[in-house]
Design a protein around this motif. Structure first.
Motif, PDB file in Angstrom:
ATOM      1  N   VAL A  92      -3.379   6.832  17.040  1.00 55.53           N
ATOM      2  CA  VAL A  92      -2.835   5.679  16.325  1.00 55.53           C
ATOM      3  C   VAL A  92      -2.049   6.198  15.128  1.00 55.53           C
ATOM      4  N   SER A  93      -0.792   5.778  15.023  1.00 53.88           N
ATOM      5  CA  SER A  93       0.083   6.243  13.941  1.00 53.88           C
ATOM      6  C   SER A  93       0.710   5.053  13.225  1.00 53.88           C
ATOM      7  N   ARG A  94       0.678   5.091  11.891  1.00 54.22           N
ATOM      8  CA  ARG A  94       1.317   4.052  11.081  1.00 54.22           C
ATOM      9  C   ARG A  94       2.782   4.425  10.889  1.00 54.22           C
ATOM     10  N   THR A  95       3.691   3.547  11.288  1.00 55.53           N
ATOM     11  CA  THR A  95       5.116   3.864  11.294  1.00 55.53           C
ATOM     12  C   THR A  95       5.639   4.176   9.900  1.00 55.53           C
ATOM     13  N   ARG A  96       5.151   3.488   8.897  1.00 51.83           N
ATOM     14  CA  ARG A  96       5.702   3.613   7.543  1.00 51.83           C
ATOM     15  C   ARG A  96       5.625   5.032   6.996  1.00 51.83           C
ATOM     16  N   ASP A  97       4.469   5.671   7.127  1.00 48.53           N
ATOM     17  CA  ASP A  97       4.278   6.992   6.522  1.00 48.53           C
ATOM     18  C   ASP A  97       3.734   8.029   7.508  1.00 48.53           C
ATOM     19  N   TYR A 142      -9.720  -2.534  11.028  1.00 42.49           N
ATOM     20  CA  TYR A 142      -9.538  -2.052   9.656  1.00 42.49           C
ATOM     21  C   TYR A 142      -8.145  -1.469   9.425  1.00 42.49           C
ATOM     22  N   LEU A 143      -7.132  -2.191   9.876  1.00 41.75           N
ATOM     23  CA  LEU A 143      -5.751  -1.782   9.660  1.00 41.75           C
ATOM     24  C   LEU A 143      -5.107  -2.666   8.594  1.00 41.75           C
ATOM     25  N   GLU A 144      -3.934  -2.266   8.125  1.00 36.56           N
ATOM     26  CA  GLU A 144      -3.204  -3.071   7.154  1.00 36.56           C
ATOM     27  C   GLU A 144      -2.552  -4.266   7.840  1.00 36.56           C
ATOM     28  N   LEU A 145      -2.461  -5.348   7.094  1.00 32.83           N
ATOM     29  CA  LEU A 145      -1.834  -6.548   7.633  1.00 32.83           C
ATOM     30  C   LEU A 145      -0.317  -6.422   7.574  1.00 32.83           C
ATOM     31  N   GLY A 146       0.349  -6.933   8.605  1.00 27.84           N
ATOM     32  CA  GLY A 146       1.799  -6.965   8.623  1.00 27.84           C
ATOM     33  C   GLY A 146       2.456  -5.601   8.658  1.00 27.84           C
ATOM     34  N   VAL A 147       1.798  -4.610   9.229  1.00 32.33           N
ATOM     35  CA  VAL A 147       2.309  -3.238   9.275  1.00 32.33           C
ATOM     36  C   VAL A 147       2.461  -2.814  10.734  1.00 32.33           C
ATOM     37  N   GLU A 148       3.507  -2.032  11.029  1.00 34.73           N
ATOM     38  CA  GLU A 148       3.731  -1.560  12.392  1.00 34.73           C
ATOM     39  C   GLU A 148       2.925  -0.298  12.663  1.00 34.73           C
ATOM     40  N   TYR A 149       2.255  -0.289  13.817  1.00 34.21           N
ATOM     41  CA  TYR A 149       1.510   0.874  14.291  1.00 34.21           C
ATOM     42  C   TYR A 149       1.991   1.229  15.690  1.00 34.21           C
ATOM     43  N   CYS A 150       1.994   2.526  15.997  1.00 32.59           N
ATOM     44  CA  CYS A 150       2.348   3.008  17.329  1.00 32.59           C
ATOM     45  C   CYS A 150       1.176   3.810  17.900  1.00 32.59           C
ATOM     46  N   ILE A 151       0.951   3.686  19.188  1.00 26.81           N
ATOM     47  CA  ILE A 151      -0.140   4.419  19.835  1.00 26.81           C
ATOM     48  C   ILE A 151       0.380   5.163  21.052  1.00 26.81           C
ATOM     49  N   THR A 152      -0.277   6.269  21.375  1.00 34.29           N
ATOM     50  CA  THR A 152      -0.111   6.965  22.653  1.00 34.29           C
ATOM     51  C   THR A 152      -1.504   7.170  23.234  1.00 34.29           C
ATOM     52  N   THR A 165       3.575  -2.065  17.778  1.00 27.62           N
ATOM     53  CA  THR A 165       3.513  -3.486  17.453  1.00 27.62           C
ATOM     54  C   THR A 165       3.046  -3.635  16.017  1.00 27.62           C
ATOM     55  N   TYR A 166       3.172  -4.845  15.482  1.00 26.85           N
ATOM     56  CA  TYR A 166       2.751  -5.138  14.118  1.00 26.85           C
ATOM     57  C   TYR A 166       1.396  -5.836  14.136  1.00 26.85           C
ATOM     58  N   THR A 167       0.582  -5.512  13.140  1.00 23.43           N
ATOM     59  CA  THR A 167      -0.594  -6.336  12.913  1.00 23.43           C
ATOM     60  C   THR A 167      -0.128  -7.686  12.385  1.00 23.43           C
ATOM     61  N   SER A 168      -0.958  -8.694  12.497  1.00 27.66           N
ATOM     62  CA  SER A 168      -0.553 -10.034  12.067  1.00 27.66           C
ATOM     63  C   SER A 168      -0.420 -10.087  10.555  1.00 27.66           C
ATOM     64  N   PRO A 169       0.570 -10.832  10.021  1.00 25.14           N
ATOM     65  CA  PRO A 169       0.687 -10.972   8.562  1.00 25.14           C
ATOM     66  C   PRO A 169      -0.493 -11.728   7.995  1.00 25.14           C
ATOM     67  N   ALA A 170      -0.727 -11.524   6.699  1.00 25.09           N
ATOM     68  CA  ALA A 170      -1.845 -12.196   6.027  1.00 25.09           C
ATOM     69  C   ALA A 170      -1.632 -13.707   6.045  1.00 25.09           C
ATOM     70  N   PRO A 171      -2.682 -14.487   6.339  1.00 28.99           N
ATOM     71  CA  PRO A 171      -2.531 -15.950   6.337  1.00 28.99           C
ATOM     72  C   PRO A 171      -2.222 -16.467   4.942  1.00 28.99           C
ATOM     73  N   VAL A 172      -1.390 -17.488   4.866  1.00 31.34           N
ATOM     74  CA  VAL A 172      -1.011 -18.082   3.577  1.00 31.34           C
ATOM     75  C   VAL A 172      -2.179 -18.897   3.036  1.00 31.34           C
ATOM     76  N   ASN A 173      -2.537 -18.642   1.765  1.00 34.50           N
ATOM     77  CA  ASN A 173      -3.614 -19.386   1.108  1.00 34.50           C
ATOM     78  C   ASN A 173      -3.040 -20.684   0.566  1.00 34.50           C
ATOM     79  N   THR A 174      -3.398 -21.796   1.175  1.00 33.29           N
ATOM     80  CA  THR A 174      -2.827 -23.093   0.800  1.00 33.29           C
ATOM     81  C   THR A 174      -3.545 -23.761  -0.365  1.00 33.29           C
ATOM     82  N   VAL A 175      -4.685 -23.203  -0.805  1.00 31.36           N
ATOM     83  CA  VAL A 175      -5.439 -23.837  -1.898  1.00 31.36           C
ATOM     84  C   VAL A 175      -4.649 -23.857  -3.194  1.00 31.36           C
ATOM     85  N   PRO A 176      -4.082 -22.722  -3.660  1.00 30.33           N
ATOM     86  CA  PRO A 176      -3.305 -22.780  -4.908  1.00 30.33           C
ATOM     87  C   PRO A 176      -2.128 -23.734  -4.816  1.00 30.33           C
ATOM     88  N   VAL A 177      -1.469 -23.769  -3.649  1.00 37.39           N
ATOM     89  CA  VAL A 177      -0.336 -24.673  -3.483  1.00 37.39           C
ATOM     90  C   VAL A 177      -0.786 -26.121  -3.590  1.00 37.39           C
TER      91      VAL A 177
END
Length: 218
Positions: A117-122, A139-149, A168-180
């Motif tokens: 498993v490799s994180r594309t960014r770094d 336990y991966l970062e949200l909204g980050v692209e990872y590549c696997i072989t 593929t990308y992990t899913s982005p963090a869900p928007v917290n609607t409480v403050p809004v």
């Protein structure tokens, strides 16, 4: 020049006719090939092929191949990989490659895998073990692209082909609607308060305007 090709199968059980003539591999022209994969249908048999070239008035000697034992001599193809994001994780689906009637035998070969498993960014990477079926990489970062072989691990000395990279990308963090929601509610209360204050102030001005002429007339 034409060629006739026969295949010899050595199994534990004796055969009355050891050489099996392959009609679809007969009458081949120079440079043509013949796929024998479908004839190697028993992974626990030893196979031997022989070929003879001939023309109308003469023929060559038979030329035989080396013994072929599918259990050890087969080069195993790359596994089938499906990769999707799921929050801070990746869902990895692994299965043996498509085959011609050898699915159960391939499941025995492809029971275990090494996944890089490799994180594309770094290019940070780590390695996990996986099995056929669904696997979760957590336990991966949200909204980050990872590549696997994926590399199959076999309990025999077979040559194996790793999969190509799948990204593929992990899913982005869900928007917290409480403050809004709280902000919108506070804004609404402030507007209501301002509107009420304006009405009250306007009402007081109206009363003062009505009382003022009486006082002056007195």
């Amino acid at each position: 020049m034409d060629a006739s090709l026969d295949t010899f199968i050595l199994c534990v059980a004796p055969r009355k006719k050891p050489w099996v003539s392959l009609l679809n591999c007969s009458d081949l022209s120079t440079g043509e090939s013949c796929d024998l994969t479908t004839y190697f249908n028993n992974a626990h048999c030893y196979y031997l092929a022989r070929v003879q070239a001939f023309v109308p008035d003469q023929e060559s000697n038979w030329t035989s191949s080396k013994l072929f034992y599918p259990m050890l001599d087969t080069i195993l193809g790359a596994p089938v990989v499906e990769l999707t994001g799921c929050g801070n994780c990746l869902l990895l689906q692994l299965s043996p490659p498509a085959s011609r009637g050898h699915r159960r035998q391939l499941e025995f070969f492809f029971s275990d895998y090494v996944v890089n498993v490799s994180r594309t960014r770094d290019k940070a990477q780590f390695v996990i073990r996986a099995s056929s079926g669904k696997n979760l990489i957590n336990y991966l970062e949200l909204g980050v692209e990872y590549c696997i072989t994926v590399l199959p691990v076999t309990n025999l000395n077979n040559a194996v082909v790793p999969s190509g990279p799948h990204c593929t990308y992990t899913s982005p963090a869900p928007v917290n609607t409480v403050p809004v929601f709280v902000g919108a509610l506070c804004t609404l209360f402030l507007l209501v308060a301002l509107f009420s204050a304006a009405l009250i102030y306007r009402g007081q001005l109206g009363v003062l305007h009505k009382l003022l002429p009486r006082t002056l007339s007195a």
